[in-house]
Design an enzyme around this catalytic site. Structure first.
Site, PDB file in Angstrom:
ATOM      1  N   LYS A  68      13.746   2.092 -22.532  1.00 57.61           N
ATOM      2  CA  LYS A  68      14.556   2.530 -21.312  1.00 57.61           C
ATOM      3  C   LYS A  68      14.411   3.982 -21.186  1.00 57.61           C
ATOM      4  CE  LYS A  68      17.953  -1.172 -20.542  1.00 57.61           C
ATOM      5  NZ  LYS A  68      19.058  -1.692 -20.307  1.00 57.61           N
ATOM      6  N   ASP A 104      20.934  -0.986 -13.760  1.00 56.12           N
ATOM      7  CA  ASP A 104      22.225  -1.219 -14.274  1.00 56.12           C
ATOM      8  C   ASP A 104      23.385  -0.381 -13.652  1.00 56.12           C
ATOM      9  OD1 ASP A 104      21.081  -2.928 -16.288  1.00 56.12           O
ATOM     10  OD2 ASP A 104      20.549  -1.258 -17.678  1.00 56.12           O
TER      11      ASP A 104
HETATM   12  P1  NAP Z   1      22.222   1.173 -27.602  1.00 54.49           P
HETATM   13  O1  NAP Z   1      21.893   2.048 -26.551  1.00 54.49           O
HETATM   14  O2  NAP Z   1      21.670   0.560 -28.437  1.00 54.49           O
HETATM   15  O3  NAP Z   1      23.875   1.265 -27.733  1.00 54.49           O
HETATM   16  C1  NAP Z   1      24.505   0.737 -28.629  1.00 54.49           C
HETATM   17  C2  NAP Z   1      26.014   0.968 -28.450  1.00 54.49           C
HETATM   18  O4  NAP Z   1      26.750  -0.108 -29.072  1.00 54.49           O
HETATM   19  C3  NAP Z   1      26.130   2.336 -29.214  1.00 54.49           C
HETATM   20  O5  NAP Z   1      27.352   2.834 -28.424  1.00 54.49           O
HETATM   21  C4  NAP Z   1      26.512   1.908 -30.621  1.00 54.49           C
HETATM   22  O6  NAP Z   1      27.502   2.687 -31.394  1.00 54.49           O
HETATM   23  C5  NAP Z   1      27.512   0.693 -30.327  1.00 54.49           C
HETATM   24  N1  NAP Z   1      27.576  -0.321 -31.175  1.00 54.49           N
HETATM   25  C6  NAP Z   1      26.771  -1.197 -31.955  1.00 54.49           C
HETATM   26  N2  NAP Z   1      27.166  -1.994 -32.670  1.00 54.49           N
HETATM   27  C7  NAP Z   1      28.591  -1.814 -32.677  1.00 54.49           C
HETATM   28  C8  NAP Z   1      29.763  -2.024 -33.711  1.00 54.49           C
HETATM   29  N3  NAP Z   1      29.445  -3.277 -34.228  1.00 54.49           N
HETATM   30  N4  NAP Z   1      31.071  -1.875 -33.367  1.00 54.49           N
HETATM   31  C9  NAP Z   1      30.880  -0.645 -32.434  1.00 54.49           C
HETATM   32  N5  NAP Z   1      30.044  -0.119 -31.797  1.00 54.49           N
HETATM   33  C10 NAP Z   1      28.670  -0.928 -31.898  1.00 54.49           C
HETATM   34  O7  NAP Z   1      22.202  -0.163 -26.563  1.00 54.49           O
HETATM   35  P2  NAP Z   1      22.569  -0.314 -25.057  1.00 54.49           P
HETATM   36  O8  NAP Z   1      21.274  -0.524 -24.219  1.00 54.49           O
HETATM   37  O9  NAP Z   1      23.490   0.594 -24.444  1.00 54.49           O
HETATM   38  O10 NAP Z   1      23.239  -1.775 -24.822  1.00 54.49           O
HETATM   39  C11 NAP Z   1      24.788  -2.083 -25.347  1.00 54.49           C
HETATM   40  C12 NAP Z   1      25.169  -3.413 -25.148  1.00 54.49           C
HETATM   41  O11 NAP Z   1      25.278  -3.862 -23.783  1.00 54.49           O
HETATM   42  C13 NAP Z   1      24.180  -4.484 -25.688  1.00 54.49           C
HETATM   43  O12 NAP Z   1      24.711  -5.686 -26.178  1.00 54.49           O
HETATM   44  C14 NAP Z   1      23.325  -4.832 -24.267  1.00 54.49           C
HETATM   45  O13 NAP Z   1      22.872  -6.318 -24.717  1.00 54.49           O
HETATM   46  C15 NAP Z   1      24.494  -5.067 -23.440  1.00 54.49           C
HETATM   47  N6  NAP Z   1      23.952  -4.780 -22.097  1.00 54.49           N
HETATM   48  C16 NAP Z   1      24.064  -5.606 -21.033  1.00 54.49           C
HETATM   49  C17 NAP Z   1      23.552  -5.754 -19.902  1.00 54.49           C
HETATM   50  C18 NAP Z   1      23.942  -6.565 -18.856  1.00 54.49           C
HETATM   51  O14 NAP Z   1      23.259  -6.742 -17.937  1.00 54.49           O
HETATM   52  N7  NAP Z   1      25.003  -7.477 -19.103  1.00 54.49           N
HETATM   53  C19 NAP Z   1      22.739  -4.582 -19.583  1.00 54.49           C
HETATM   54  C20 NAP Z   1      22.308  -3.350 -20.304  1.00 54.49           C
HETATM   55  C21 NAP Z   1      22.932  -3.716 -21.652  1.00 54.49           C
HETATM   56  P3  NAP Z   1      26.901   4.078 -32.161  1.00 54.49           P
HETATM   57  O15 NAP Z   1      26.517   4.856 -31.313  1.00 54.49           O
HETATM   58  O16 NAP Z   1      27.983   4.147 -33.073  1.00 54.49           O
HETATM   59  O17 NAP Z   1      25.675   3.325 -32.898  1.00 54.49           O
END
Ligand code: NAP
Length: 287
Positions: A68, A104
């Site tokens: 992304k 998003d």
């Molecule tokens: P990302 O850039 O990899 O960021 C992951 C985030 O999750 C970071 O803030 C990380 O914290 C935190 N994290 C991971 N495991 C954790 C845990 N066990 N406890 C607390 N914090 C945790 O991912 P992203 O693209 O932002 O996506 C985040 C989530 O949103 C994913 O689950 C994704 O599937 C979902 N999402 C959904 C949609 C939708 O359309 N519904 C759209 C986009 C994303 P650290 O910084 O400390 O590592």
């Protein structure tokens, strides 16, 4: 004759993406002929896939983890919310150029606009791309934002000047009581129904609206906690459907209700192998 709409999703892994099912359903709904391909792309193959996309004349494509942000260097221009967020999840071909969008952020903006809430204090948990898109939508609507992230340094770097930042482990009931909205933009709970991003001592007050972005499982522990507490809840399929509807409009100019995409995403969850067949699957998807 209307030209074929050629779409796809680039990421790694992408085999279990629900986007093919959602966009195939949308094409069918509009009576458009087209396809939605999986473009599994490990990080070291990004340049190669982008060259393929340019020569294959795709109408547009979605971008997911881990590209992304890195895809920005391969695009010709960015629409304004993609510029603000610094990430792209939707690309459209315009003439010879590839233009990056962040649906998003746009999808989250529409979800917020559909809630009976006026701008107040919001807690966003997370500091990755989904959190940045959510903070952009909230900030554009005048919300005061507190970001709580497991790694506070990452959040400070991402949100300097636009949100307060707190280590997630330091979040207390006082911050939660002061907020009217809590949004989980972490991967906590994804594939782990017993995991919640909330520290154990947090009790959710019933006045809170809770937006969850995780949609596998659909009923996460956070949503169960919120429903038990009497909160208003929004599940992870709401954003999945909203960003898909916005992407489809960017590519085709056709506006469809989010419900068309949501229903297809739900069916894909029930029969994932059917969704892959519907995708006209190409390449070696890995998960
Ligand atoms: P990302 O850039 O990899 O960021 C992951 C985030 O999750 C970071 O803030 C990380 O914290 C935190 N994290 C991971 N495991 C954790 C845990 N066990 N406890 C607390 N914090 C945790 O991912 P992203 O693209 O932002 O996506 C985040 C989530 O949103 C994913 O689950 C994704 O599937 C979902 N999402 C959904 C949609 C939708 O359309 N519904 C759209 C986009 C994303 P650290 O910084 O400390 O590592």
């Amino acid at each position: 004759m209307t030209p074929e709409v050629r779409l796809g999703i680039m990421g790694y892994p992408v085999a279990h993406s629900r986007s093919p099912a959602m966009h195939q359903a949308a094409l069918q709904h509009c009576g458009l002929s087209g396809s939605y391909q999986l473009l599994p792309t490990p990080p070291e193959q990004l340049t190669e896939t982008m060259q393929h996309i340019r020569s294959a004349q795709l109408t547009g494509f979605n971008v997911t983890i881990p590209h992304k942000e890195t895809v920005l260097a391969h695009l010709d221009a960015l629409e304004t919310s993609a510029q603000r967020v610094g990430a792209v999840n939707c690309v459209v071909r315009e003439g010879r150029g590839l233009i990056g969008h962040n649906t998003d952020a746009g999808g989250m903006a529409r979800i917020l606009d559909g809630l009976p809430l006026s701008a107040g204090r919001a807690i966003v948990i997370g500091a990755g791309g989904a959190a940045r898109a959510s903070v952009d939508a909230l900030a554009c609507r005048g919300w005061r934002i507190l970001v709580a992230n497991r790694t506070a340094e990452r959040a400070r770097a991402a949100f300097a000047g636009c949100a307060e930042v707190l280590p997630l482990a330091d979040m207390t009931n006082r911050e939660v009581e002061d907020a009217s909205l809590l949004l989980n933009a972490t991967a906590a709970g994804m594939g782990r129904p017993h995991e919640s991003p909330l520290p154990a001592a947090i009790r959710l007050p019933p006045h809170l609206t809770v937006i969850e972005l995780v949609y596998t499982p659909l009923e996460t522990r956070l949503l169960r906690q919120a429903r038990t507490a009497g909160c208003t809840t929004v599940d992870g399929l709401a954003l999945l459907a909203a960003q898909a509807a916005d992407s489809f409009e960017v590519w085709t100019g056709r506006r469809l209700p989010d419900e068309v995409f949501r229903r297809a995403a739900e069916s894909a969850a029930e029969a994932p192998e059917g969704a892959e067949r519907a995708a006209g699957r190409v390449g070696a998807a890995t998960t």
